[in-house]
Design an enzyme around this catalytic site. Sequence first.
Site, PDB file in Angstrom:
ATOM      1  N   SER A 241       0.812  -1.213  -0.023  1.00  7.93           N
ATOM      2  CA  SER A 241       0.043  -0.023  -0.004  1.00  7.93           C
ATOM      3  C   SER A 241       0.862   1.240   0.014  1.00  7.93           C
ATOM      4  CB  SER A 241      -0.959  -0.008   1.197  1.00  7.93           C
ATOM      5  OG  SER A 241      -0.178   0.402   2.349  1.00  7.93           O
ATOM      6  N   ASP A 242       0.540   2.417  -0.431  1.00  8.22           N
ATOM      7  CA  ASP A 242       0.915   3.562  -0.329  1.00  8.22           C
ATOM      8  C   ASP A 242       0.758   3.983   1.195  1.00  8.22           C
ATOM      9  OD1 ASP A 242       2.499   5.944  -0.745  1.00  8.22           O
ATOM     10  OD2 ASP A 242       1.202   6.534  -2.350  1.00  8.22           O
ATOM     11  N   CYS A 243       1.605   4.824   1.741  1.00  6.22           N
ATOM     12  CA  CYS A 243       1.742   4.971   3.343  1.00  6.22           C
ATOM     13  C   CYS A 243       0.638   5.591   3.817  1.00  6.22           C
ATOM     14  CB  CYS A 243       3.175   5.640   3.512  1.00  6.22           C
ATOM     15  SG  CYS A 243       4.400   4.882   2.907  1.00  6.22           S
TER      16      CYS A 243
END
Length: 725
Positions: A241-243
Amino acid sequence: MSNLYKDAEELVSKMTIEEVAKQLKYDAEAVERLGIPAYNWWNEALHGVARAGTATVFPQAIGLAAMFDDELLFEIAQVIATEARAKYNAQSAEGDRDIYKGLTMWSPNINLFRDQRWGRGHETYGEDPYLTTKLGVSFIKGLQGIDNYPECDTLKVAACAKHFAVHSGPEGERHHFNAIASQKDMEETYLPAFEAAVKEGKVESVMGAYNRTNDEPCCGSETLMKKILRGKWGFKGHFVSDCWAIRDFHENHKITNSPAESAAMALNAGCDLNCGNTYLCILAALKDKLITEKDMRTACTRLMATRMKLGILPRSDEDANKKTAVYDAISYLENDTPEHNALSLKAAQESIVLLKNNGVLPIKEGEYKTIGVVGPTANLRTVLEGNYFGTASEYVTNLEGIKKNTSSRVLFSDGAHLYQEGYSNLAKHDDRMAEAIIVTQNSDITILCLGLDATIEGEEGDTGNMFASGDKVSLKLPESQIRLYKNVIKTAKENNKKLVVVLNAGSAIDLQELNDEADAIVDCWYSGGQGGQALADVLFGKINPSGKLPVTFYKDGDQPEFTDYSMKNRTYRYFEGTPIYPFGYGLSYTSFDTEASVKATGFIPEAESEFFELQKSALEIEVDITNTGDMDGDEVVLAYVDKKPADKKANASNAAYADLLDPSNQPIKSLCGFKRVSLKKGETKKIVLPVSAYSLTTVLEDGKRVFLKGEYTIKVGKQDVTVTL
């Protein structure tokens, strides 16, 4: 199942479910009883090893795109991988396994730069799917190690294609924004680089985007992750996932009602690794029967397989262990070497785009007694760095490069702040303006350095954004710089002085007024640690500029609504207006003549063919290119295809697709080949550009990609060549 995945599965089978849960977050904890060290998955390598201390700083990705040189980009990626290994080996030996110090590099960014206001556009390879695809695959292969193909069973470092998918602003809305894209735009524009990254590049990981795409959050999208990525494309690596993007599911997208539900949605869709903290709730999701233990162990197996490919964990394949042992032996002394910095300089030289020149450049030694250097970017290190950067052991600013490479007297003034009203708190506005005017009056030629940095165009919240969460509010320079250049232009005119504009920025800027008034304009992008030296090499004629624009330069106001993800009137492929400078534009100090011919290879695919079948060459473009000027130089040969869909619609054999073919919604032209060529003055070379069947396909309104028989026009230079297939 391969031995690798059997090894990974066996290791995971020995973990408790609590231990498995701890491996699914980016800051994975050690499992000492199984010999698994702690590992932080979050590492950056956009244009050099980033955020981890000293490393070679190459030009920003958009500058690397302006080289139009996939072979040099491959070399650069190899160097970045070597430096990542060198730093990892030394730091992990000291027990330093912190963030930004591992071997899983969250690069490249292969989103399409569809709108020049997007703050993160300079992280990309520009606005064209073909260019982005070719450069993305080269970068991935260079990072991961050429010996890995096609099996990819060992990795020098692991690359990551991001952000999947349809991500390109607005930054301020990314945590709740729903990007609506037609099936045609998805297949034709937003997905090709990712498909190639998976199928050709064998990229080890893919990162999801913050936004929703067509109503589904990207890091929990069954369509993107299951149907397309793992299903249609056969992706075997791990998904991250992106952060803190999964947190957005319940906090901003309002798709779920709790962190546990968000964790379950992501894991069930195929997100193996959480950058963020929502997977701290994954055991709660398991308890609530929102996920299964099998799903958790499958995700963990993928992650352990990546660590085994990198040699972080041992495996049963001794040959593979020997391969990664070679990488383990890379010494810290292979970081930030003179050779690597020389490559950064070469990249900066190739990336510079000459936008205008009335003959004032190159500057001859002794031609001017006094050279004025004016402007806020002249001595600013941030315009060398862009974002996601490392720390160079040497920085050469524009001013330093000019001063080191001329015997002329050099006068300097900042002239204006990058974006504020002035420099000194107690002073009146424009407190350096008078000095800039004085320098211009007293100089025989003025080099006016203007532009932006990553605080003006960058990622939301990343470096203390000054405006619009990192996006640009317009394509114009900040008001402080507009006042500066108006005064400098006026002074240069009144005193009959020459004026050269140097631009450092990561995107298109409205330069119409400067184009009308300046004698020359040089675009340097965010040019890397050696950027000032590269600029001096071009200004003083040591290097002939050869970069080309990977984006269109528009007049401010000529772009559609920022939040509209339709490609209508966007990028050179669909733009209906007149740009200031078109995609692919770039001048030289010499002149080139091209003579092209096109022939069919004999390969004609079926109307509906698979990806690899379409990669076969259907046309070959032979180009004789001659340097007809007085200076050695490089030229980038660009080939475009005009697919004439109206002709295809009339073709009887294409009747099955006629109802889904809207000729008014097809590209004006599309890049289908490029090649950089070095030529001595007077020299002629022959090159061959293969054109894949993929480049000749047409995407229908329903997103189906088909090859349609008919007439194709290939554009090379000023020449159009038509061929019927």
